[in-house]
Scaffold this motif. Structure first.
Motif, short mmCIF file in Angstrom:
data_model
loop_
_atom_site.label_atom_id
_atom_site.label_comp_id
_atom_site.label_asym_id
_atom_site.label_seq_id
_atom_site.Cartn_x
_atom_site.Cartn_y
_atom_site.Cartn_z
N VAL A 201 0.98 -1.40 -0.08
CA VAL A 201 0.28 -0.26 0.15
C VAL A 201 0.91 1.09 0.41
CG1 VAL A 201 -2.07 1.29 1.32
CG2 VAL A 201 -1.97 -1.65 1.23
N GLU A 202 2.36 1.72 0.77
CA GLU A 202 2.52 2.37 1.05
C GLU A 202 3.65 2.67 -0.50
OE1 GLU A 202 2.92 4.57 3.49
OE2 GLU A 202 1.54 3.43 4.36
N LYS A 227 -3.47 -6.80 -5.61
CA LYS A 227 -3.50 -8.92 -5.75
C LYS A 227 -5.61 -8.65 -4.85
CE LYS A 227 -0.43 -12.36 -6.06
NZ LYS A 227 0.67 -13.03 -5.48
N HIS A 228 -6.51 -8.33 -5.05
CA HIS A 228 -7.75 -7.49 -5.02
C HIS A 228 -7.91 -8.22 -3.49
CE1 HIS A 228 -8.97 -8.05 -9.37
NE2 HIS A 228 -7.85 -8.13 -10.00
N SER A 229 -6.55 -8.28 -3.37
CA SER A 229 -7.03 -7.92 -1.29
C SER A 229 -8.16 -6.41 -0.92
CB SER A 229 -5.59 -7.60 -0.75
OG SER A 229 -5.89 -7.88 0.57
N ARG A 234 -9.78 -1.07 0.54
CA ARG A 234 -9.69 0.03 1.29
C ARG A 234 -8.67 1.13 2.12
NH1 ARG A 234 -13.58 -4.69 2.38
NH2 ARG A 234 -12.94 -4.99 3.53
N ALA A 235 -8.07 0.26 2.96
CA ALA A 235 -6.84 1.69 3.16
C ALA A 235 -6.50 1.87 2.26
CB ALA A 235 -5.42 0.18 4.16
N ALA A 236 -6.17 1.68 1.47
CA ALA A 236 -5.31 2.27 0.11
C ALA A 236 -6.36 3.89 -0.41
CB ALA A 236 -4.64 1.83 -1.28
#
Length: 503
Positions: A201-202, A227-229, A234-236
């Protein structure tokens, strides 16, 4: 897999300084999944091409010795050694790391210089086809050429493969091109050869800084890159839209300069809107699009004038559009009145089909929020693609700033302004734009006149020359816009990223 980077910048061999790779030598680098080779097929003053060739070892990858997850590849025979993928992103970061980071030790000025650049990827998997390829790269300002590759040239009856030979061209800084490739190549492949966790994400936010938040396909990019996580996605996304969720009033308070309050005292904001409406009435415009509409103050004025049969506002801030919607009381209007008005999210530096079909387009106190290197994108979007019959642009007159009490000499009126022009500078810009795109331009002052300094606001009215092409029919209401946080005259703003078409 093969990636080539080409420039026609003079001298073109400056590309070697940017990549920190001597054009006279072939160099090889050990990577966890194989080797990378850098060489220059051509290196002249006029044209220079650097090639990055990856030699991926699929046997090591199948056996879990290639730096990927165990079982990264299930079969020894696969496409990974030949097609662009996340392996290419890793190679870009490791082999061209200083260029990706925007550093150039020997010629630091080159790192910040926009250069005519092109990139060619010999085989690129495109999950979603050529349409997805264009939706990812064209909004960033790239000219995209794609050729579908056959399964086997010796057996044409077998048909076409899922791979494209892709060429991308744009004038930009090299680090921008490399960052876009780094993120978007694995997005198109829709696979990753390594574990994806919080650190990714970072990585996405770092490489996407300055362009991802306002990209029309940011959700698809984030989902595929991660990778569809869903938790990581949502975090990103929460991080990407954080600025957009902030209160416009708080943002304005943080950035406000003394001049903002001075303008309020002289009612310059209201005088600007009155002058713009008068110019639109004089031009006999019946349909108007306000780009960077912010909280809808000009839109409210336009809607109250029955002469304007169709009114639209576009802004990059969803929060500002919500405020505009409430200001216009759209939910309370009769259906006939409601159909006159359209609000949508978009950025002025993205080519967007919804910008077309209006008699007039306005940019009120917007252009000064755009980084100067991106003004070319803005003018192409407005005058080359949207091509309204009339365009009205207002911007501060920098000469007048000395009249604002409390504004330090040389300071800009607003914390988010990228520049402020003198009258001569604005006139020169407008003349160049008008001449390049077949428009005539008229300049009018707005606000109290000073004999030597002029008025606080300068307005340019562009009118398309007779016989020039352009459509004034109903606008296209389909597609997606961009998102950006730059403020406009009414608290919203216009984006400052690359021009091209939003789907």
């Amino acid at each position: 897999m093969l990636l080539t980077l080409t420039t026609t910048h003079r001298p073109a061999t400056d590309l070697g300084y940017l990549l920190v790779k001597n054009p006279a030598h072939t160099q090889s680098f050990a990577l966890s999944f194989g080797k990378a080779h850098v060489f220059y097929p051509e290196a002249t003053e006029e044209r220079c091409t650097a090639a990055l060739l990856l030699d991926v070892d699929p046997v090591d990858l199948v056996r879990g010795r290639g730096g990927g997850e165990p079982g990264t590849l299930a079969q020894y025979v696969n496409d990974r050694p030949y097609v662009a993928s996340s392996f290419l992103s890793v190679a870009i970061a490791q082999v061209f790391g200083s260029a990706l980071g925007g550093k150039c030790r020997d010629r630091p000025e080159l790192a910040d210089a926009p250069l005519p650049l092109s990139a060619t990827i010999e085989a690129l998997p495109c999950r979603g086809g050529e349409g997805m390829l264009r939706r990812l790269f064209e909004p960033l300002g790239y000219e995209v050429a794609a050729e579908r590759l056959p399964l086997d040239e010796a057996f044409p009856d077998w048909g076409q493969s899922a791979y494209l030979r892709v060429s991308l061209a744009r004038t930009c800084r090299l680090r921008e091109l490399l960052a876009h490739l780094y993120v978007l190549v694995p997005v198109l492949d829709d696979k990753k050869h390594y574990y994806v966790g919080d650190a990714e994400v970072e990585n996405l936010l770092a490489k996407g800084e300055g362009w991802l938040a306002e990209h029309p396909e940011r959700e698809a990019i984030a989902l595929r890159y991660l990778k569809h996580s869903r938790p990581l996605f949502r975090a990103a996304l929460a991080r990407l839209v954080a600025d957009e969720e902030a209160s416009p009033e708080e943002a304005e308070d943080d950035k406000a300069a003394p001049e903002d309050r001075a303008e309020a005292r002289m009612s310059l904001d209201e005088e600007r809107r009155a002058a713009v409406v008068a110019a639109l009435r004089r031009a006999e415009a019946r349909s108007v699009l306000d780009l960077g509409c912010g909280e809808g103050k000009l839109l409210k004025r336009l809607v109250d004038e029955r002469v304007f049969e169709r009114v639209a506002g576009a802004d990059v801030s969803m929060r500002s559009l919500e405020i505009a919607k409430n200001r216009l009381r759209l939910d309370d209007l009769p259906d006939k009145q409601r159909r006159r008005i359209q609000l949508f999210q978009a950025s002025v530096t993205y080519r967007d089909a919804r910008f077309s079909g209006y008699d007039a387009i306005t940019l009120i106190e917007v252009i000064e929020h755009v980084d100067p290197p991106r003004l070319g994108a803005l003018t192409r979007v407005l005058f080359e693609h949207a091509r309204p019959r009339v365009a009205v642009v207002t911007t501060p007159n920098a000469e007048y700033n000395v009249r604002f009490e409390g504004l330090p000499r040389g300071a800009l009126r607003h914390g988010d302004h990228r520049f402020e022009w003198t009258r001569a500078e604005f006139h020169a810009f407008c003349a160049e734009v008008a001449g390049a795109h077949g428009y005539a331009v008229e300049h009018l002052p707005i606000g109290p006149m000073d004999p030597s300094l002029g008025a606080p606001t300068q307005m340019a009215i562009f009118t398309r020359a007779a016989g020039e092409d352009g459509a004034n029919g109903p606008g296209n209401a389909d597609g997606h816009g961009g998102a950006d946080g730059h403020g406009g005259a009414d608290g919203g703003g216009a984006g400052a990223q690359a021009e091209e078409e939003a789907p």
